[in-house]
Motif scaffolding. Structure first.
Motif, mmCIF file in Angstrom:
data_model
loop_
_atom_site.group_PDB
_atom_site.id
_atom_site.type_symbol
_atom_site.label_atom_id
_atom_site.label_comp_id
_atom_site.label_asym_id
_atom_site.label_seq_id
_atom_site.Cartn_x
_atom_site.Cartn_y
_atom_site.Cartn_z
ATOM 1 N N MET A 181 -2.080 18.122 -1.437
ATOM 2 C CA MET A 181 -1.653 19.515 -2.154
ATOM 3 C C MET A 181 -3.010 20.238 -2.779
ATOM 4 S SD MET A 181 2.124 18.746 -3.856
ATOM 5 C CE MET A 181 1.621 17.704 -5.005
ATOM 6 N N MET A 182 -4.050 19.191 -3.224
ATOM 7 C CA MET A 182 -5.181 19.837 -3.685
ATOM 8 C C MET A 182 -5.978 20.684 -2.814
ATOM 9 S SD MET A 182 -6.205 17.240 -6.726
ATOM 10 C CE MET A 182 -6.470 15.943 -5.535
ATOM 11 N N ILE A 183 -5.675 20.337 -1.316
ATOM 12 C CA ILE A 183 -6.774 21.064 -0.443
ATOM 13 C C ILE A 183 -6.178 22.555 -0.265
ATOM 14 C CG2 ILE A 183 -7.391 20.593 1.985
ATOM 15 C CD1 ILE A 183 -6.921 17.719 1.999
ATOM 16 N N PRO A 184 -7.172 23.364 -0.224
ATOM 17 C CA PRO A 184 -6.764 24.772 -0.112
ATOM 18 C C PRO A 184 -6.350 25.002 1.421
ATOM 19 C CG PRO A 184 -8.803 24.658 -1.388
ATOM 20 C CD PRO A 184 -8.419 23.407 -0.846
ATOM 21 N N GLU A 185 -5.409 25.841 1.365
ATOM 22 C CA GLU A 185 -4.841 26.148 3.118
ATOM 23 C C GLU A 185 -6.114 26.859 3.673
ATOM 24 O OE1 GLU A 185 -1.559 28.808 5.080
ATOM 25 O OE2 GLU A 185 -1.681 28.688 2.703
ATOM 26 N N HIS A 186 -6.850 27.556 3.007
ATOM 27 C CA HIS A 186 -8.208 28.237 3.848
ATOM 28 C C HIS A 186 -9.058 27.155 4.500
ATOM 29 C CE1 HIS A 186 -6.086 31.187 1.252
ATOM 30 N NE2 HIS A 186 -6.581 32.056 2.129
ATOM 31 N N VAL A 187 -9.180 25.942 3.812
ATOM 32 C CA VAL A 187 -10.157 24.973 4.172
ATOM 33 C C VAL A 187 -9.765 24.563 5.595
ATOM 34 C CG1 VAL A 187 -11.010 22.701 3.850
ATOM 35 C CG2 VAL A 187 -10.797 24.368 1.777
ATOM 36 N N THR A 188 -8.519 24.364 5.867
ATOM 37 C CA THR A 188 -7.885 23.678 7.218
ATOM 38 C C THR A 188 -7.435 24.832 8.067
ATOM 39 O OG1 THR A 188 -5.523 23.611 6.446
ATOM 40 C CG2 THR A 188 -6.946 21.650 6.013
ATOM 41 N N MET A 189 -7.719 25.971 7.698
ATOM 42 C CA MET A 189 -7.268 27.145 8.465
ATOM 43 C C MET A 189 -7.784 27.277 10.127
ATOM 44 S SD MET A 189 -7.352 31.188 8.003
ATOM 45 C CE MET A 189 -9.172 31.363 7.566
ATOM 46 N N GLY A 208 0.665 -1.301 0.023
ATOM 47 C CA GLY A 208 0.010 -0.287 0.069
ATOM 48 C C GLY A 208 0.748 1.327 0.121
ATOM 49 N N ALA A 209 2.060 1.210 -0.193
ATOM 50 C CA ALA A 209 3.040 2.720 -0.157
ATOM 51 C C ALA A 209 2.545 3.323 -1.597
ATOM 52 C CB ALA A 209 4.377 2.029 -0.293
ATOM 53 N N GLY A 210 2.290 2.759 -2.652
ATOM 54 C CA GLY A 210 2.022 3.468 -3.765
ATOM 55 C C GLY A 210 0.611 4.452 -3.292
ATOM 56 N N ILE A 211 -0.494 3.582 -2.740
ATOM 57 C CA ILE A 211 -1.499 4.339 -2.471
ATOM 58 C C ILE A 211 -1.540 5.433 -1.392
ATOM 59 C CG2 ILE A 211 -3.818 3.969 -1.556
ATOM 60 C CD1 ILE A 211 -3.742 1.225 -2.448
ATOM 61 N N LEU A 212 -0.556 5.077 -0.313
ATOM 62 C CA LEU A 212 -0.471 6.306 0.568
ATOM 63 C C LEU A 212 0.213 7.384 -0.099
ATOM 64 C CD1 LEU A 212 -0.469 6.778 3.559
ATOM 65 C CD2 LEU A 212 1.693 5.958 4.138
ATOM 66 N N PHE A 213 1.161 6.881 -1.070
ATOM 67 C CA PHE A 213 1.925 8.209 -1.547
ATOM 68 C C PHE A 213 1.018 9.044 -2.529
ATOM 69 C CE2 PHE A 213 4.575 9.722 -5.181
ATOM 70 C CZ PHE A 213 5.292 10.837 -4.479
ATOM 71 N N MET A 214 0.010 8.489 -2.842
ATOM 72 C CA MET A 214 -0.930 9.389 -3.713
ATOM 73 C C MET A 214 -1.860 9.925 -2.973
ATOM 74 S SD MET A 214 -0.271 8.720 -6.953
ATOM 75 C CE MET A 214 -1.718 9.575 -7.504
ATOM 76 N N VAL A 215 -2.157 9.562 -1.644
ATOM 77 C CA VAL A 215 -2.900 10.143 -0.477
ATOM 78 C C VAL A 215 -2.135 11.334 -0.190
ATOM 79 C CG1 VAL A 215 -4.040 10.148 1.782
ATOM 80 C CG2 VAL A 215 -4.257 8.401 -0.092
ATOM 81 N N VAL A 216 -0.863 11.383 -0.006
ATOM 82 C CA VAL A 216 -0.168 12.314 0.393
ATOM 83 C C VAL A 216 0.011 13.484 -0.476
ATOM 84 C CG1 VAL A 216 2.357 13.122 0.926
ATOM 85 C CG2 VAL A 216 1.396 11.157 1.794
ATOM 86 N N LEU A 217 0.066 12.980 -2.098
ATOM 87 C CA LEU A 217 0.181 14.133 -3.147
ATOM 88 C C LEU A 217 -1.294 14.738 -3.124
ATOM 89 C CD1 LEU A 217 2.227 12.212 -5.814
ATOM 90 C CD2 LEU A 217 2.885 13.936 -4.109
ATOM 91 N N ALA A 218 -2.307 13.926 -2.811
ATOM 92 C CA ALA A 218 -3.853 14.645 -2.801
ATOM 93 C C ALA A 218 -3.901 15.794 -1.926
ATOM 94 C CB ALA A 218 -4.638 13.348 -2.760
#
Length: 292
Positions: free
Chosen positions: A131-139, A119-129
């Protein structure tokens, strides 16, 4: 006779092609030079304004030439607010995150690049995903978390998150590590190194181009960061240069020469850093951009 004519034609064709290529290169260089001059105008205007007096500043027309240089604008501007205190806070929130980002991101990237796990590849894709979350959403959730930890009005929210890695920098380090030959790992294990020692003693010293790239990115982002300190810092004790410059702007709205002097001092480290480290920056981007 026909062969000599053919040779002369080939020579003329090569000469004409060389001349056309030279003209094309000169034209491109001229266009780039004109573009560079246009982009330099705001910086030149800032430097010119920081050295003018108020009487010379408000003369009609646009003039970059300074008739009477006033070097004391810089001393007046820097003494108008606690510059050295803000500089210390800015260095703390810049240099420490550089170390934390390099260590955490390179270690995580080494795991994705070299450690074989289900599952390392899937976890890596989750990490890259992420980056698509705007910073203001998690602010807001991030602010609530730091408030519950009692870190509001301190430098901890600006420093500690850097030690948990960044998706973009993890990707850069992983691409760099994927280019290194696998037999390096085998040779290191034969010599008695464990996985952590392979990263610490072999891969990390070889990562200088990637480290330089990440360091420049983090330095630029942290040094010029205004939004995060504005959210988490309330007192003057922990303000950074970006916040201090905003306060300075509110106090000296008419004295533009002092404002430009303070602004130039604040942005000067970024200009100097990129000027001297641009070779490593370009090399790191090029080398980490692809696997092959």
């Amino acid at each position: 006779m026909a062969e000599q004519t053919s040779n002369k034609s080939a020579v003329k064709w090569r000469e004409s092609r060389s001349t056309a290529e030279l003209i094309y290169k000169c034209f491109i260089s001229l266009v780039l030079l004109c573009g560079a001059v246009v982009l330099m105008i705001p910086l030149l205007w800032m430097i010119s304004t920081s050295l003018k007096s108020l009487d010379e500043l408000y003369e009609p027309g646009f003039n970059l030439w300074v008739e009477h240089i006033k070097w004391d604008n810089y001393s007046i501007a820097l003494s108008a607010f606690p510059f050295w205190l803000y500089l210390k806070n800015t260095l703390l929130t810049t240099l420490i995150p550089i170390v934390g980002t390099v260590l955490s991101s390179s270690l995580i990237a080494f795991g994705f690049a070299r450690v074989q796990a289900p599952g390392a590849g899937i976890l890596f894709m989750v990490v890259l995903a992420t980056m698509m979350i705007p910073e203001h959403v998690t602010m807001i959730p991030t602010f609530i978390l730091f408030r519950q930890l009692g870190w509001i009005d301190s430098l901890y929210p600006l420093i500690v998150p850097a030690f948990f890695g960044s998706a973009f920098f993890i990707f850069l380090f992983r691409q760099f590590y994927m280019r290194l030959p696998m037999n390096m790992d085998d040779a290191a294990r034969i010599d008695g190194c464990n996985t952590f020692q392979i990263w610490h003693k072999i891969f990390l010293p070889l990562s200088q181009p990637a480290i330089a790239t990440v360091a420049i990115f983090v330095f630029m982002g942290k040094w010029n960061d205004f939004f995060s300190p504005l959210i988490y810092i309330n007192s003057d004790r922990w303000k950074t240069l970006a916040l201090g410059l905003r306060s300075f702007q509110g106090q000296y709205t008419t004295e533009v020469n002092l404002l430009m002097a303070a602004s130039l001092v604040v942005i000067l480290p970024c200009i100097v850093l990129f000027f001297f480290a641009q070779r490593y920056f370009i090399e790191g981007i090029t080398f980490t951009g692809s696997k092959e």
